[in-house]
Scaffold this motif. Sequence first.
Motif, PDB file in Angstrom:
ATOM      1  N   GLU A 187       2.136   0.467  10.921  1.00 35.58           N
ATOM      2  CA  GLU A 187       1.292   1.624  10.660  1.00 35.58           C
ATOM      3  C   GLU A 187       2.007   2.723   9.508  1.00 35.58           C
ATOM      4  OE1 GLU A 187      -0.329   3.499  14.443  1.00 35.58           O
ATOM      5  OE2 GLU A 187       0.435   1.811  15.403  1.00 35.58           O
ATOM      6  N   ARG A 188       1.257   3.324   8.885  1.00 32.33           N
ATOM      7  CA  ARG A 188       1.746   4.302   7.817  1.00 32.33           C
ATOM      8  C   ARG A 188       1.368   5.809   8.258  1.00 32.33           C
ATOM      9  NH1 ARG A 188      -0.836   4.378   3.322  1.00 32.33           N
ATOM     10  NH2 ARG A 188      -2.269   2.980   3.409  1.00 32.33           N
ATOM     11  N   GLY A 237       0.680  -1.321  -0.033  1.00 31.23           N
ATOM     12  CA  GLY A 237      -0.097  -0.018  -0.079  1.00 31.23           C
ATOM     13  C   GLY A 237       0.826   1.264  -0.144  1.00 31.23           C
ATOM     14  N   ASP A 256      -1.565  -0.676   8.450  1.00 30.23           N
ATOM     15  CA  ASP A 256      -1.616  -1.288   7.409  1.00 30.23           C
ATOM     16  C   ASP A 256      -1.279  -2.782   7.514  1.00 30.23           C
ATOM     17  OD1 ASP A 256      -1.077  -2.136   4.888  1.00 30.23           O
ATOM     18  OD2 ASP A 256       0.279  -0.530   4.288  1.00 30.23           O
ATOM     19  N   GLN A 275      -2.266   5.347  10.564  1.00 23.83           N
ATOM     20  CA  GLN A 275      -3.064   4.305   9.795  1.00 23.83           C
ATOM     21  C   GLN A 275      -2.360   3.056   9.855  1.00 23.83           C
ATOM     22  OE1 GLN A 275      -4.418   4.535   5.662  1.00 23.83           O
ATOM     23  NE2 GLN A 275      -6.613   4.612   6.648  1.00 23.83           N
TER      24      GLN A 275
END
Length: 495
Positions: free
Chosen positions: A208-209, A134, A219, A217
């Motif tokens: 997390e990103r 992602g 991931d 967020q």
Amino acid sequence: MGTTASSDGSVDEEFCPRILRVRTPGGYSMFAGIYQMTSDSAANGMPVWQQMGGDCHLYGGRQGNWLIGDEAADVEADRGAIRLCNHEGRMPHRCKRAWERWVGQGDWHLDEAITVNADSTMEEMPKLQVNVPGGPSECAGCYEAETGCMVNGMPMWRQCGGECHLYGSRSGHWLLGRSRVDMEEDLGSLLLRDHCGLPPHEASGAWERALGEGQWQQDAAAAVILAPGPEVLAPTLHVCVPSGPSEHAGDYALKPSMWANGMPMWQQMGGDSYIYADRHGRWAIGEFDWEAIHGALILPDHRGMMPHEAHGTWQCMFDEDRSHDPGVAVGVGSQASMAAQELWVRLPSGPGHCAGKYELESGWIMHGMPVWRQADGDCRLFGDRNGHWVVGLTGSDVNIGRGILVLTDHRGRMPQHTCGIWEKAIGDEQWLPDPDIRVCDLTASGEAADPDFDNPLSPRSPRDYCSGVSPCGTQRGACGQEASGDGGHGGRGEF
């Protein structure tokens, strides 16, 4: 009790090791990692260990306890967040009692999972691979541990051939920063909370990103794993450019020891073009050096996927509008290995010494394309650095890119499949188009069997070739003439 020394004055490593490893599986990850004995300080008659690349200290407190504080000032203040009561003069790794964690309000919680062990040598860390389906693509790829480099007690990995760093933060998290500056400022684009002293490929939890302004967020697709061996990489790729630029077409071989921004590199066989990942997370095809990026073709946002697997459409960066070209493709395997074994060069109007049968030179690839040798002579048919098919008079002409016949802009097609009109050198830097020159495949049933024979691609004019301008604006080499020694064969163009 202080440290003991051997007869030569050195510290007794068995009694008082220089290196300790602190593990905190139940939390308090900021205190985990590798600690090294300080040579210039002691506390209450006991040695002091400092977290390598960090600020935490393990020391003996005034009450006879072992304490771990998060800064040097804690040693003077006799405070810490982890303790072992009543050490009885034993070193931290020799104590039998359980460690405790401070939980606030003067309360301590027994945590039998906390351990302190002696490490005689620094453990060698494996190569890791960061998968980010992602994004962000620039953080993907292979990472190698920097020997002897520790950050906040944990090893640090650097992106192979890149600037990204995977490191333990001051708060006990794994962070992936895009530069060394990010690491120094405790910043990152990817985060795995509370590493508990485990390396990133063993720590539990979801990555997390960063979304910006302190927002993160989860991931679930992002992962750090052991890097696979080179055997999983395609040893040979081929590049198809039906609309150009021709000089970047052909076969590319994997360069096992070369990495760019975490991803492997392939070099055009017998040429100077590369397939590589740039620092923006894109696949690029073109010239390469570490200071400047010269990608002629770009595939944006590779997401850690190989060039033959990544999604999207390639762009020609030499076009003013940087147009997308759905015809550009990267495939696995060698096109040259499937080249015709025998070709026939027809020259009804001469020069006759270049005509006849040409046989494939096994294993010889120049600028990504195969080379054929005249069966009863020394002429060569080859692809030059500018993406043209050339017939040279000798084998040395292949290496310097010189010839007497040229078919411009092959676009990765074999000589018998290429559209356009051959030209022959007539001296004084002049080239004469000759529509009667043909190259045929002797191993095929005939030209009518060639699916590309009637391809409507319009050939470039001889004037384009002689002016030195390519379809995408790249500079072509000038057509020259050898001053002497051509054996009476007429002009010989140098590209």
